[in-house]
Design an enzyme around this catalytic site. Structure first.
Site, short mmCIF file in Angstrom:
data_model
loop_
_atom_site.label_atom_id
_atom_site.label_comp_id
_atom_site.label_asym_id
_atom_site.label_seq_id
_atom_site.Cartn_x
_atom_site.Cartn_y
_atom_site.Cartn_z
N ASP A 134 20.15 41.39 133.17
CA ASP A 134 20.21 42.61 132.36
C ASP A 134 19.76 43.85 133.13
OD1 ASP A 134 17.58 41.51 132.32
OD2 ASP A 134 17.08 42.75 130.57
N GLU A 199 14.88 40.48 130.94
CA GLU A 199 13.66 40.88 131.65
C GLU A 199 13.22 42.28 131.27
OE1 GLU A 199 11.16 42.75 134.71
OE2 GLU A 199 13.21 43.31 134.12
#
Length: 515
Positions: A134, A199
Site C-alpha cells: 500500500d 502498513e
C-alpha cells in the site's frame, strides 16, 4: 592565614591544570586512535556475470506496479480492488518464483503476501525480507511533475506514489529472487518474503496477521529486514561521503488527549478563564518544556561514533569523545527539527478542538499531542512528565486510545560482533562502495512492530540513495526514484540473498562496541 590560602589556591590550580592536561591528552589519543567500523568488501560491478541490469522488461514491471492505486486511507479503509489487481499482477509478472516447487505462496488477510523459499540446509534458521503493497494518498496533485500513478519515466527518474515508499523494495526483492531461481540456484538458508497490505494504517490486517501465521508455524527468524532509513548524502556535518543509515530500533508513539471542562456561556459575559484559555496555556507549557535530552543513552550515539573516523578534525574530536562531549553534541542536535528527533522524545500539538459558534463560550476544549518516544523512555514516563509540566488539575490527560500507544522497539544487535548486522553492512558496501554504514533509529514506524516476537535482530533499511533535500518526497509531492537507484535496489537484494548462504559467524575483534 593569607599565606595558607595562597598556598592552597596554588596547589588547587596545579591540580586543575593537571586534570585538564590529562583530559586533553585522553581526547587527543582517542581522536587519533578511534577505531573504524567500516569495511571494504568486493564491489558489485556492472561487468560481473551476476549483475542484474534494470533492462526494459524489469523497468516495465516496476512502472506498471506504480500504476496500481493501492492507497490506504485509514484503518480498515483502503482500495481492495486495486490491491487484488496488484496481487494478481505480481503473480503474473514473476513466473519462475510462482512456478518453483521451492516456493510456497500464501495470501494472508485477504491481500497480504507471504512467500517461503525453501533452503537446502534445514538446520539453518530462516530470515525474512519485508515490504508493503500500500501507499499513502496523493497530496497537491496539481504540483506533480508527472501524474502520481503513472510510473512515468522522465529525465532518468521514475515518478509516482510508491517509488520510494516502498514498491521499489517489494519489486526489487522479487526481481532478485526471480533472477536467482532462474539461474537454477537454491539458497542454503530458507527465506521468507512478507508484504503487508496496510502498513500505512498500522498493519493490523496485514503484517499482524503474517506474524500470527509464522508464530503458528513455530518459526524463529534469524533476522528481519524491512523498509527504513536510506543512503543519504550531506547528512552529517564534516562527512563528505554518503551515509547508509541502518535503523536498529524505532521510536515509540503515544497520542495524549488533553481535555478541559469549564463554565460556558454567552460571549458578551465572559468568565475570567475559559476552557480554551486553560487548554491553550497547558499546550504552551508542553511546547516550552520539551522532554529531557536523551542523546548518548541509545543508538543515536553509535550513529556518530561509527562515522567518526571519516569526519573532519573538529567533528571527529567530538564524535570520538562522546564520553565528554555528549551534552554539547546533544544540545547541538536539538537545534534543528531533524536532529531534535534523535535527541529526545518529541512533542507535537496536532489537533485543537473547541467551540461551535462565534458568540458562545465553549464549555469544553480538547487537544491531541503526538509524542514520538525515545528508545530509552517509556510511554508511562512520557505521560507523567506531561502531567508535571502542565501542573493543572483542570487539564485531564489521558491516552487517546490503546491503538495509539506503541512502545519503542527493542534495540537490535549491531556492530562488528553482530553477524546479522555484519552481513547487512557487507551487502550495503558491495552495492554502495563509497557509503559509510552506521546504526541509528527510525523516528517513524514500520510493520516491524508486529514482528518483535519473531526475531531479536530486526533492521529497517531501504537500499536507495538520495539527498537530504529529496527526503521530503517521501509521502510528499513528486515522489520518484532514479533508474540507476532502482537497479541498485535489485542488486542489493540479490547480494543479500547470496551472502546469506555464508555462515553467520561472530568475528571477534581487539576492541568492543563499549567505547
Amino acid at each position: 592565614m593569607a599565606r595558607g590560602i595562597r598556598r592552597f589556591l596554588s596547589v588547587a590550580l596545579k591540580v586543575l591544570a593537571l586534570m585538564l592536561a590529562l583530559v586533553l591528552m585522553i581526547v587527543v589519543i582517542r581522536t587519533v586512535t578511534f577505531p573504524s567500523y567500516q569495511t571494504s568488501p568486493p564491489e558489485c560491478k556492472v561487468t560481473d556475470p551476476d549483475f542484474i541490469p534494470a533492462d526494459e522488461e524489469r523497468l516495465a514491471r516496476f512502472t506498471s506496479a506504480i500504476q496500481f492505486q493501492t492507497v490506504s486511507y485509514e484503518r480498515g479503509v483502503g482500495t481492495p480492488q486495486e490491491l487484488a489487481k496488484f496481487v494478481h499482477f505480481i503473480q503474473k509478472s514473476f513466473p519462475t518464483v510462482h512456478g518453483s516447487p521451492m516456493v510456497r505462496r500464501d495470501v494472508v488477510g485477504n491481500y497480504s503476501l507471504l512467500y517461503r523459499v525453501e533452503g537446502s540446509d534445514a538446520s539453518l534458521q530462516p530470515y525474512m525480507l519485508a515490504s508493503h503493497l500500500d501507499v499513502v494518498p496523493i497530496t497537491e496533485e496539481a504540483n506533480w511533475e508527472a501524474p502520481p500513478f503513472s510510473g512515468q519515466v522522465k529525465d532518468g527518474y521514475i515518478y509516482g506514489r510508491g517509488t520510494i515508499d516502498t514498491k521499489h523494495t517489494l519489486m526489487g526483492s522479487l526481481e532478485a529472487l526471480e533472477f536467482l531461481l532462474s539461474s537454477g540456484h537454491q539458497p542454503k538458508r530458507t527465506l521468507y518474503l512478507a508484504f503487508g497490505h496496510d502498513e500505512e494504517t498500522h498493519g493490523v490486517f496485514g503484517a499482524k496477521v503474517i506474524s500470527k501465521v509464522l508464530q503458528q508455524r513455530g518459526e524463529e527468524i534469524v533476522f528481519i529486514l524491512d523498509e527504513g532509513t536510506m543512503v543519504v548524502d550531506d547528512f552529517f556535518p564534516g562527512v563528505s561521503k554518503p551515509v547508509a543509515l541502518v535503523s536498529v530500533s524505532e521510536k515509540g508513539s503515544l497520542h495524549v488527549k488533553l481535555k478541559v471542562q469549564a463554565e460556558g456561556g454567552h460571549g458578551s459575559m465572559p468568565t475570567k478563564e475559559s476552557a480554551i484559555g486553560i487548554l491553550a496555556r497547558a499546550a504552551k507549557k508542553l511546547e516550552d518544556n520539551p522532554h529531557p535530552n536523551m542523546f548518548g543513552t541509545g543508538p543515536e550515539a553509535r550513529m556518530l561514533e561509527y562515522v567518526a573516523t571519516e569526519m573532519t578534525l573538529p567533528y571527529r574530536m567530538l564524535s570520538s569523545n562522546l564520553w565528554l562531549f555528549s551534552p554539547l553534541v546533544g544540545w547541538l542536535l536539538s537545534q534543528t527539527p531533524q536532529g531534535n528527533a534523535y535527541a529526545r522524545t518529541t512533542t507535537a500539538l496536532t489537533r485543537f478542538t473547541a467551540g461551535n459558534k462565534d458568540n458562545v463560550i465553549s464549555p469544553e476544549a480538547e487537544a491531541i499531542v503526538d509524542h514520538r518516544i525515545h528508545p530509552m523512555q517509556t510511554a508511562e514516563e512520557v505521560l507523567e512528565f506531561d502531567r508535571k509540566v502542565i501542573n493543572d488539575a483542570r487539564v485531564v490527560l489521558d491516552v487517546k486510545d490503546s491503538s495509539s500507544v506503541f512502545p519503542p522497539s527493542p534495540i537490535s544487535p549491531h556492530g562488528k560482533d553482530s553477524p546479522t548486522y555484519a552481513v547487512l553492512q557487507k551487502t550495503i558496501q558491495q552495492i554502495f562502495p563509497d557509503a559509510l554504514v552506521t546504526p541509528t533509529f527510525m523516528v517513524a514506524n514500520t510493520d516491524t512492530r508486529h514482528y518483535w516476537n519473531l526475531s531479536s535482530a530486526i533492521y529497517r533499511f531501504s537500499p536507495s540513495a538520495m539527498s537530504v533535500a529529496d527526503l521530503k518526497r517521501i509521502h510528499g509531492v513528486n515522489e520518484r526514484i532514479s533508474i540507476k537507484a532502482y537497479e541498485k535496489v535489485i542488486n542489493f537484494y540479490y547480494h543479500l540473498i547470496s551472502n546469506m548462504d555464508e555462515p553467520l559467524d561472530v568475528k571477534h575483534h581487539g576492541h568492543t562496541d563499549g567505547l
